[in-house]
Motif scaffolding. Structure first.
Motif, PDB file in Angstrom:
ATOM      1  N   CYS A   1      -8.902   3.815  -2.646  1.00 11.73           N
ATOM      2  CA  CYS A   1      -9.905   2.824  -2.223  1.00 11.73           C
ATOM      3  C   CYS A   1     -10.962   3.449  -1.323  1.00 11.73           C
ATOM      4  CB  CYS A   1      -9.234   1.620  -1.549  1.00 11.73           C
ATOM      5  SG  CYS A   1      -8.215   2.011  -0.120  1.00 11.73           S
TER       6      CYS A   1
ATOM      7  N   CYS B   1      -7.036  -0.039  -6.846  1.00 12.82           N
ATOM      8  CA  CYS B   1      -5.757  -0.022  -6.121  1.00 12.82           C
ATOM      9  C   CYS B   1      -4.570  -0.012  -7.090  1.00 12.82           C
ATOM     10  CB  CYS B   1      -5.655  -1.223  -5.186  1.00 12.82           C
ATOM     11  SG  CYS B   1      -4.080  -1.235  -4.309  1.00 12.82           S
ATOM     12  N   PRO B   2      -3.698   1.002  -6.993  1.00 20.22           N
ATOM     13  CA  PRO B   2      -2.599   1.137  -7.942  1.00 20.22           C
ATOM     14  C   PRO B   2      -1.545   0.037  -7.822  1.00 20.22           C
ATOM     15  CG  PRO B   2      -2.376   2.750  -6.181  1.00 20.22           C
ATOM     16  CD  PRO B   2      -3.726   2.114  -6.024  1.00 20.22           C
TER      17      PRO B   2
ATOM     18  N   CYS C   1       0.818  -1.228   0.000  1.00 18.99           N
ATOM     19  CA  CYS C   1       0.000   0.000   0.000  1.00 18.99           C
ATOM     20  C   CYS C   1       0.848   1.274   0.000  1.00 18.99           C
ATOM     21  CB  CYS C   1      -0.914  -0.001   1.219  1.00 18.99           C
ATOM     22  SG  CYS C   1      -1.870   1.511   1.395  1.00 18.99           S
ATOM     23  N   ILE C   2       0.497   2.199  -0.892  1.00 14.73           N
ATOM     24  CA  ILE C   2       1.215   3.471  -0.946  1.00 14.73           C
ATOM     25  C   ILE C   2       0.351   4.611  -0.388  1.00 14.73           C
ATOM     26  CG2 ILE C   2       2.787   2.825  -2.817  1.00 14.73           C
ATOM     27  CD1 ILE C   2       0.921   4.276  -4.776  1.00 14.73           C
ATOM     28  N   ARG C   3      -0.721   4.259   0.323  1.00 11.29           N
ATOM     29  CA  ARG C   3      -1.570   5.245   1.019  1.00 11.29           C
ATOM     30  C   ARG C   3      -2.061   6.346   0.084  1.00 11.29           C
ATOM     31  NH1 ARG C   3      -1.052   1.622   4.342  1.00 11.29           N
ATOM     32  NH2 ARG C   3       0.023   1.737   6.332  1.00 11.29           N
ATOM     33  N   CYS C   4      -2.605   5.915  -1.058  1.00 14.28           N
ATOM     34  CA  CYS C   4      -3.067   6.897  -2.033  1.00 14.28           C
ATOM     35  C   CYS C   4      -4.492   7.347  -1.752  1.00 14.28           C
ATOM     36  CB  CYS C   4      -2.971   6.324  -3.442  1.00 14.28           C
ATOM     37  SG  CYS C   4      -4.212   5.061  -3.765  1.00 14.28           S
ATOM     38  N   GLY C   5      -5.237   6.550  -1.011  1.00 15.89           N
ATOM     39  CA  GLY C   5      -6.614   6.930  -0.663  1.00 15.89           C
ATOM     40  C   GLY C   5      -7.643   6.599  -1.726  1.00 15.89           C
TER      41      GLY C   5
ATOM     42  N   ILE D   1      -8.652   0.037   3.218  1.00 16.46           N
ATOM     43  CA  ILE D   1      -7.297  -0.234   3.693  1.00 16.46           C
ATOM     44  C   ILE D   1      -7.237  -0.134   5.212  1.00 16.46           C
ATOM     45  CG2 ILE D   1      -6.514   2.177   3.315  1.00 16.46           C
ATOM     46  CD1 ILE D   1      -4.395  -1.034   3.007  1.00 16.46           C
TER      47      ILE D   1
HETATM   48  S1  SF4 Z   1      -5.990   1.997  -3.149  1.00 14.64           S
HETATM   49 FE1  SF4 Z   1      -6.045   1.784  -0.904  1.00 14.64          FE
HETATM   50  S2  SF4 Z   1      -4.895  -0.108  -0.532  1.00 14.64           S
HETATM   51 FE2  SF4 Z   1      -4.388   0.495  -2.631  1.00 14.64          FE
HETATM   52  S3  SF4 Z   1      -2.529   1.721  -2.404  1.00 14.64           S
HETATM   53 FE3  SF4 Z   1      -4.237   3.162  -2.347  1.00 14.64          FE
HETATM   54  S4  SF4 Z   1      -4.683   3.405  -0.140  1.00 14.64           S
HETATM   55 FE4  SF4 Z   1      -3.433   1.549  -0.363  1.00 14.64          FE
END
Ligand code: SF4
Lengths: 184, 464
Positions: free
Chosen positions: B315, B369-370, B309-313, B338
């Motif tokens: 999801c 999810c990337p 997970c890269i904490r992209c948000g 997440i």
């Molecule tokens: S989509 Fe969710 S689980 Fe996937 S990298 Fe982004 S924050 Fe993490």
């Protein structure tokens, strides 16, 4: 070669303009100084910090533009002094066509804050600093030696969308970014 | 955090019409921006696969890469501290702060420091900790927790911010977002110039060169790292990637998934403290590598992928549950799909155990999810594990015994069916406690007038 440079220049400008940056191309150092003068005047900038890099030393803006309307702060890294400046002028080590990004490498005598503390940032960038993408920048930096203590990528002015997701320019960093591409 | 806690919080959130509206608008906008940024499907698929491979390779070699990272950072004069848990990290950072006589510390946005509750620990020592990201600053002044990984103040209106700034910062009220932002700039600028320690998180760590990568839009992370004499970065061990050439792919995935930007306004690649002759940048650089349960996850082959997970948000923005209840209802630091997975796994293992059930398993998170984390699979796995861990209640035991009894013979099954039909008619589907816990939020299926068995018997007789 020429065509490639031209198209990457166009792409650089388009990408940067898409994120509220301004781009001008000039043919000579005199034209660069004139462009700076206009930007400073339009922005009402009177106290102007200039980075201590070779490109700007060679341009010698104080000599080209005079000192009666502008107070020049040369090569300062004093945060309190830089925080009172209306504009900061730097060069850049790379201009990335793919994203409209400037790349700055930290180094001897160079302040990280000239491009950061004043509300107006002007970057005068030799056109041969143009590269295609970030991969090229990172590979070239590593080829030349090692990573600098700080490599900063700048794409447009400072922005936020933290209140009601409304895009707002100039929250902490510069409120405006002008890039002057200088042909050799 | 008890199961009741989650139920109460989500029920509260559901009653708040304004909150629902705000979250819905914001997540919608971010989800659309993401789709727009990835309009080339082939490119998206290629990038996601590369991202998955880069992170998997890094996780595969995690101990080695962490070792290399440490060597590189220390070779350039930086210091590395391995923090086993939140307390170890906080103790170390407090130690540095005391040694430096820190009175004001500026901080850029970091979920990891939220995870260890660092600001509270420093404030208890009478150090003023100033959140400098605009959204985080709003949350800090309101004494709340972030409601979204990327957009902490997602639930606040300009009116609320105006009142908050007026009350806490003494600036005039304003409905103009521009003016509110200017007020934040002016008040925070003073703090930037005064602080002698800056604390940041980090989005990536490059083992090859010992580089910390910080992605942002406002410039507050640049100010936090350029001005103070000491810089402390707190980063989860899973953020390490092997090579500098891995970075461009990861950056593309992160900024496009998070905000839909091709690239963010500022990205800082920091490699150790400032060098000889450099006029600014931190003289002292501390990298706190946080475990806090991550190694436990790493050892578990079935769970390991969550560390990609890269904490992209992204999801969060597509999750129907998050969109309805918002971030605070989750009760932890990381909300959304997440959060439902990592909250029970990080730190104290007994927190957030009800969260894996707070999902409809619709799979929207997995699709965006990337780094291709199979979030629904992980949610199911955690449900199963947590169910096995917790002994079933008395009612559940009796219910399952009765079920087994009824299923044991055709005669008993037929009887049970008849009873069920009568029962349904009597109650019209609203069953009494303790079954009501189930029907409050679900429609009980009506038993058919004629069961398959009954139909089969009559049909069979008719034909022969
Ligand atoms: S989509 Fe969710 S689980 Fe996937 S990298 Fe982004 S924050 Fe993490």
């Amino acid at each position: 070669m020429n065509a490639a440079i031209k198209s990457s220049k166009t792409r650089f400008a388009e990408r940067l303009q898409a994120v509220d940056g301004h781009v001008t191309t000039v043919q000579s150092p005199t034209a660069a100084a004139r462009a700076v003068k206009t930007i400073l005047k339009d922005g009402g900038a009177e106290r102007v910090a200039v980075d201590a890099c070779d490109t700007l030393r060679a341009l010698d803006l104080p000599k080209a533009l005079g000192s009666n309307k502008i107070e020049w702060i040369l090569g300062s890294a004093d945060k309190n002094e830089l925080a009172t400046c209306d504009a900061g002028i730097t060069s850049a080590d790379f201009a990335i066509a793919d994203t409209g990004t400037l790349a700055f490498l930290s180094g001897k005598g160079l302040s990280r804050s000239v491009s950061l503390l004043p509300p107006l940032h002007i970057a005068i960038v030799p056109i041969n600093a143009l590269v295609e993408d970030l991969d090229t920048v990172l590979a070239q930096v590593l080829d030349a030696g090692e990573m600098p203590s700080c490599l900063t990528l700048v794409t447009g002015p400072s922005r936020t969308a933290d209140i009601e997701q409304v895009l707002t320019i100039g929250v902490h960093g510069p409120c405006a970014l002008h890039v002057i591409l200088l042909k050799n | 955090m008890s199961p009741e806690g989650f139920k109460t919080r989500s029920a509260q959130a559901l009653r708040d019409k304004h909150l629902g509206q705000a979250i819905n608008n914001a997540t919608q906008r971010f989800a659309e921006a993401r789709v727009h940024a990835f309009s080339d499907e082939d490119e998206l698929n290629a990038l996601r696969e590369q991202g998955r491979q880069i992170k998997d390779a890094a996780l595969h070699n995690l101990p080695l890469l962490l070792h290399r990272l440490e060597q590189q950072v220390t070779a350039r004069g930086g210091r590395v501290f391995h923090a086993a848990d939140a307390q170890a990290a906080n103790d170390y950072i407090l130690g540095v702060a005391r040694r430096k006589y820190a009175r004001i510390i500026t901080k850029s946005k970091s979920m990891t420091t939220e995870e260890i509750d660092l600001a509270r620990i420093l404030e208890e020592d009478e150090i003023e900790v100033v959140e400098t990201d605009l959204g985080e600053r709003i949350i800090q002044l309101a004494r709340e927790k972030p409601a979204h990984i990327i957009i902490p103040a997602i639930h606040k209106t300009r009116k609320q911010v105006s009142e908050l700034f007026h009350r806490k910062l003494g600036v005039p009220k304003s409905e103009s977002i521009d003016e509110l932002t200017k007020a934040a700039r002016a008040t925070l600028r003073k703090k930037f110039l005064q602080a002698n320690i800056g604390i940041t998180g980090g989005n990536f760590l490059v083992a090859e060169t010992g580089t910390l990568v910080i992605v942002e839009n406002e410039g507050n992370a640049r100010l936090t790292t350029a001005l103070p004499k000491t810089h402390i970065a707190v980063v989860g061990i899973e953020k390490v990637i092997e090579k500098m050439s891995d970075l461009p792919t990861m950056l593309k995935l992160l900024t496009r998934s998070a905000t839909g930007q091709r690239i963010s306004s500022y990205i800082s690649l920091i490699t150790g403290p400032r060098r000889a002759g450099e006029p600014d940048g931190a003289e002292e650089f501390h990298l706190v590598l946080l475990d806090n349960g991550r190694r436990r996850i790493h050892r578990d082959a079935k769970l390991r992928e969550v560390l990609r997970c890269i904490r992209c948000g992204a999801c969060l923005n597509v999750c129907p549950v998050y969109k309805l209840i918002g971030g605070h209802a989750y009760g932890g630091v990381y909300p959304g799909p997440i959060g439902s997975i990592v909250t029970p796994l990080l730190g104290n293992e007994n927190t957030g155990t009800e969260l894996p059930s707070a999902s409809s398993l619709c799979g929207a998170c997995k699709d965006v999810c990337p780094v291709k984390i199979d979030l629904p699979r992980l949610l199911l796995l955690l449900r199963a594990r947590l169910a096995n861990r917790a002994p079933a209640g008395l009612f559940e035991q009796i219910a399952f015994k009765a079920w087994a009894l009824a299923m044991g013979s055709p005669r008993r099954f037929a009887l049970a069916r008849k009873v069920a039909r009568k029962f349904y008619r009597l109650t019209s589907g609203r069953v009494p406690y303790p079954l009501s816990g189930w029907t409050e939020s679900r429609t009980f299926p009506e038993p058919a007038e004629q069961s398959f068995r009954e139909w089969w018997e009559t049909e069979h007789e008719r034909r022969h």
